[in-house]
Design a protein around this motif. Structure first.
Motif, PDB file in Angstrom:
ATOM      1  N   ASP A 167      -1.072  -3.403 -23.426  1.00 39.38           N
ATOM      2  CA  ASP A 167      -2.120  -2.663 -24.176  1.00 39.38           C
ATOM      3  C   ASP A 167      -3.051  -3.835 -24.924  1.00 39.38           C
ATOM      4  N   ARG A 168      -2.107  -4.735 -25.374  1.00 41.79           N
ATOM      5  CA  ARG A 168      -2.910  -5.774 -26.392  1.00 41.79           C
ATOM      6  C   ARG A 168      -4.037  -6.564 -25.207  1.00 41.79           C
ATOM      7  N   ILE A 169      -3.443  -6.715 -24.222  1.00 41.66           N
ATOM      8  CA  ILE A 169      -3.903  -7.685 -23.458  1.00 41.66           C
ATOM      9  C   ILE A 169      -5.527  -7.066 -22.818  1.00 41.66           C
ATOM     10  N   ALA A 170      -5.283  -5.720 -22.380  1.00 38.00           N
ATOM     11  CA  ALA A 170      -6.432  -5.064 -22.186  1.00 38.00           C
ATOM     12  C   ALA A 170      -7.573  -4.918 -23.166  1.00 38.00           C
ATOM     13  N   ARG A 171      -6.996  -4.650 -24.516  1.00 40.90           N
ATOM     14  CA  ARG A 171      -7.800  -4.393 -25.601  1.00 40.90           C
ATOM     15  C   ARG A 171      -8.420  -5.739 -25.972  1.00 40.90           C
ATOM     16  N   GLU A 172      -7.665  -6.921 -25.657  1.00 41.69           N
ATOM     17  CA  GLU A 172      -8.394  -8.032 -26.157  1.00 41.69           C
ATOM     18  C   GLU A 172      -9.478  -8.616 -25.283  1.00 41.69           C
ATOM     19  N   CYS A 173      -9.296  -8.327 -23.905  1.00 39.33           N
ATOM     20  CA  CYS A 173     -10.426  -8.541 -22.872  1.00 39.33           C
ATOM     21  C   CYS A 173     -11.729  -7.699 -23.345  1.00 39.33           C
ATOM     22  N   LEU A 174     -11.589  -6.536 -23.994  1.00 41.65           N
ATOM     23  CA  LEU A 174     -12.938  -5.672 -24.314  1.00 41.65           C
ATOM     24  C   LEU A 174     -13.405  -6.301 -25.598  1.00 41.65           C
ATOM     25  N   ALA A 175     -12.520  -6.805 -26.564  1.00 39.04           N
ATOM     26  CA  ALA A 175     -12.964  -7.414 -27.788  1.00 39.04           C
ATOM     27  C   ALA A 175     -13.527  -8.792 -27.771  1.00 39.04           C
ATOM     28  N   GLU A 176     -13.365  -9.184 -26.399  1.00 36.58           N
ATOM     29  CA  GLU A 176     -13.970 -10.512 -26.301  1.00 36.58           C
ATOM     30  C   GLU A 176     -15.503 -10.355 -26.169  1.00 36.58           C
ATOM     31  N   ALA A 177     -15.831  -8.939 -25.766  1.00 35.71           N
ATOM     32  CA  ALA A 177     -17.257  -8.663 -25.540  1.00 35.71           C
ATOM     33  C   ALA A 177     -17.773  -7.794 -26.518  1.00 35.71           C
TER      34      ALA A 177
ATOM     35  N   TYR B 243     -14.978   0.962 -28.349  1.00 36.63           N
ATOM     36  CA  TYR B 243     -15.253   1.891 -27.682  1.00 36.63           C
ATOM     37  C   TYR B 243     -14.082   2.411 -26.595  1.00 36.63           C
ATOM     38  N   PHE B 244     -12.903   1.642 -26.908  1.00 32.05           N
ATOM     39  CA  PHE B 244     -11.700   2.240 -26.027  1.00 32.05           C
ATOM     40  C   PHE B 244     -10.725   3.046 -26.896  1.00 32.05           C
ATOM     41  N   THR B 245     -10.801   4.111 -26.860  1.00 30.53           N
ATOM     42  CA  THR B 245     -10.385   5.058 -27.686  1.00 30.53           C
ATOM     43  C   THR B 245      -8.910   5.691 -27.441  1.00 30.53           C
ATOM     44  N   HIS B 246      -8.129   5.182 -26.469  1.00 33.91           N
ATOM     45  CA  HIS B 246      -6.816   5.881 -26.197  1.00 33.91           C
ATOM     46  C   HIS B 246      -5.975   4.668 -25.786  1.00 33.91           C
ATOM     47  N   GLY B 247      -4.769   4.917 -25.359  1.00 33.13           N
ATOM     48  CA  GLY B 247      -3.714   4.006 -25.018  1.00 33.13           C
ATOM     49  C   GLY B 247      -4.052   3.341 -23.483  1.00 33.13           C
ATOM     50  N   THR B 248      -3.384   2.128 -23.239  1.00 37.53           N
ATOM     51  CA  THR B 248      -3.608   1.762 -21.981  1.00 37.53           C
ATOM     52  C   THR B 248      -3.255   2.377 -21.067  1.00 37.53           C
TER      53      THR B 248
ATOM     54  N   PRO C 182       7.537   8.495 -20.590  1.00 31.37           N
ATOM     55  CA  PRO C 182       7.817   7.419 -20.914  1.00 31.37           C
ATOM     56  C   PRO C 182       7.735   6.625 -19.860  1.00 31.37           C
ATOM     57  N   PRO C 183       7.471   4.944 -20.148  1.00 39.51           N
ATOM     58  CA  PRO C 183       6.974   4.449 -21.221  1.00 39.51           C
ATOM     59  C   PRO C 183       5.641   4.684 -21.388  1.00 39.51           C
ATOM     60  N   ARG C 184       5.208   4.494 -22.714  1.00 38.01           N
ATOM     61  CA  ARG C 184       3.593   4.324 -23.149  1.00 38.01           C
ATOM     62  C   ARG C 184       3.156   3.077 -23.333  1.00 38.01           C
ATOM     63  N   LEU C 185       2.173   2.661 -22.771  1.00 37.25           N
ATOM     64  CA  LEU C 185       1.495   1.436 -22.893  1.00 37.25           C
ATOM     65  C   LEU C 185       0.702   1.486 -23.804  1.00 37.25           C
ATOM     66  N   ALA C 186       1.044   1.358 -25.311  1.00 40.03           N
ATOM     67  CA  ALA C 186       0.084   1.668 -26.372  1.00 40.03           C
ATOM     68  C   ALA C 186       0.401   0.656 -27.454  1.00 40.03           C
TER      69      ALA C 186
ATOM     70  N   GLU D 141      -5.285   2.146 -17.534  1.00 46.64           N
ATOM     71  CA  GLU D 141      -6.374   2.816 -17.558  1.00 46.64           C
ATOM     72  C   GLU D 141      -7.286   2.483 -18.836  1.00 46.64           C
ATOM     73  N   PRO D 142      -7.733   1.534 -18.625  1.00 47.26           N
ATOM     74  CA  PRO D 142      -8.633   0.972 -19.852  1.00 47.26           C
ATOM     75  C   PRO D 142     -10.119   1.935 -19.490  1.00 47.26           C
ATOM     76  N   GLY D 143     -10.825   2.127 -20.642  1.00 46.55           N
ATOM     77  CA  GLY D 143     -12.055   2.742 -20.492  1.00 46.55           C
ATOM     78  C   GLY D 143     -13.067   2.205 -21.698  1.00 46.55           C
TER      79      GLY D 143
END
Ligand code: GLY
Ligand code: MN
Ligand code: MN
Length: 359
Positions: free
Chosen positions: A271-281, A286-291, A302-306, A322-324
């Motif tokens: 989850d952190r890796i997906a979020r970090e990618c969006l954070a770089e931009a 705007y990504f409001t749910h778990g990965t 289970p498991p939850r990727l969050a 499922e990033p968005g």
């Protein structure tokens, strides 16, 4: 009918590891009962002792249970509580562990009144955790569910054009999945166009697709009880530069997260890796749910990727990524695949292309 009893025996053995004597586990969740016995009925109770197993069903399901779970003791009950009490009494059970998420407060009170000598103890998520690692047969079922779903989407993709209503598209896609052999759909199909695509879980409505829309298609099929889950986002007509840029960013987050999947990595790290990618931009807000989440007999398990999840991925787990990015009132993009965790990394089970596609 169960073709091969061995998977059920293996699952029961794993469940019984560390099972103290004079205890029983009461399983009411229908998916968990299916997982342990093969019985697919919509109602029942499974009691698991250290060296015994009894499946309790009402009169509607006796024949079905005998056929689907041969070799398992089937007990017919009129009242579930009385049935459970009778089995507990016969085996001298002093304490019963029950699935807290599957028993209402009302049923719990009735059970307590019917079993005054027996201690009732909630057990949290034991079965759901057991289900997280899939065997080869389960993986094959998920793969087939995903294939059926993708074939249906390929057949309706030409319908994704200006003037077609979301609701019509959803209906056609579900129809095609059923015609393609699906037992059902994984969840109510999401077709979300234009501003609706900014709602992560939109309900398809009467809106007609317009030129320049993002159209988000989140869908899945059920096969042999197992689910698939996939999201494709298309742009109809002329895409804006911003749509393409955002799509490529979400795709990058999706690819990086999938690229990091391997046994031993923490779910929260994906989850952190997906979020970090969006954070770089500068887009992470705007990504409001778990990965992602596990997929199997339930579409969400289970498991939850969050954020912060410390559970480690294991080979054989099947999870979504499922990033968005959702721009409220404007449009949104989600890209979702269901993948198998292997020693070599993630293997994608959902076959539709995730390349930027203009229809
Ligand atoms: N469609 C539900 C999900 O993607 O989790
Ligand atoms: Mn989905
Ligand atoms: Mn999902």
């Amino acid at each position: 009918m169960r073709a091969d009893p061995a998977p059920y025996d293996r699952r029961l053995s794993r469940l019984r590891l560390g099972f103290p004597a004079a205890e029983a586990l009461l399983i009411l969740n229908e998916k968990n009962i299916r997982y342990l016995t093969g019985f697919t009925g919509g109602d029942g109770a499974l009691m698991v002792g250290p060296d015994w197993l009894e499946l309790l069903v009402d009169g509607r399901y006796v024949t079905q249970a005998r056929g689907e779970a041969p070799g398992i003791e089937i007990v017919e009950f009129r009242s579930r509580v009385e049935g459970i009490a009778a089995v507990a009494g016969r085996h001298g059970v002093g304490r019963i562990g029950f699935e807290a998420a599957s028993l209402t407060v009302e049923e719990h009170l009735r059970l307590q009144a019917g079993l005054p000598e027996v201690g009732l103890e909630p057990v949290a998520g034991a079965l759901q955790t057991l289900r997280a690692v899939k065997d080869q047969r389960e993986i094959a079922l998920i793969r087939e569910a995903a294939r059926i779903a993708a074939e249906a989407l390929a057949a309706v993709r030409d319908m994704i054009r200006p003037g077609v209503r979301e609701r019509e598209l959803a209906l056609e896609l579900e129809y095609r999945m059923r015609r393609g052999g699906a037992e059902g759909v994984s969840f109510d199909t999401i077709i979300a166009s234009g501003p609706n695509s900014a709602l992560p879980h939109a309900t398809p409505g009467g809106r007609a697709i317009a030129d320049g829309d993002c159209v988000k298609v989140d869908y899945g099929a059920v096969w042999g009880g197992y689910h698939s889950d996939e999201t494709c986002t298309y742009v109809v007509g002329r895409p804006s530069a911003r749509q393409e840029e955002v799509y490529r960013l979400v795709r990058e987050a999706h690819d990086r997260a999938i690229g990091a999947i391997r046994p031993g990595i923490a779910c929260g790290e994906i989850d952190r890796i997906a979020r970090e990618c969006l954070a770089e931009a500068g887009m992470e807000s705007y990504f409001t749910h778990g990965t992602g989440h596990g997929v199997g007999l339930d579409v969400h398990e289970p498991p939850r990727l969050a954020a912060g999840r410390e559970e480690l991925l294991e080979a054989g787990m099947v999870v979504t990524v499922e990033p968005g990015i959702y721009l409220p009132g404007v449009w949104g993009v989600r890209i979702e695949d269901t993948v198998l965790v292997t020693d070599q990394g993630a293997q994608c089970l959902t076959p539709s292309s995730k390349d930027f596609t203009v229809l």
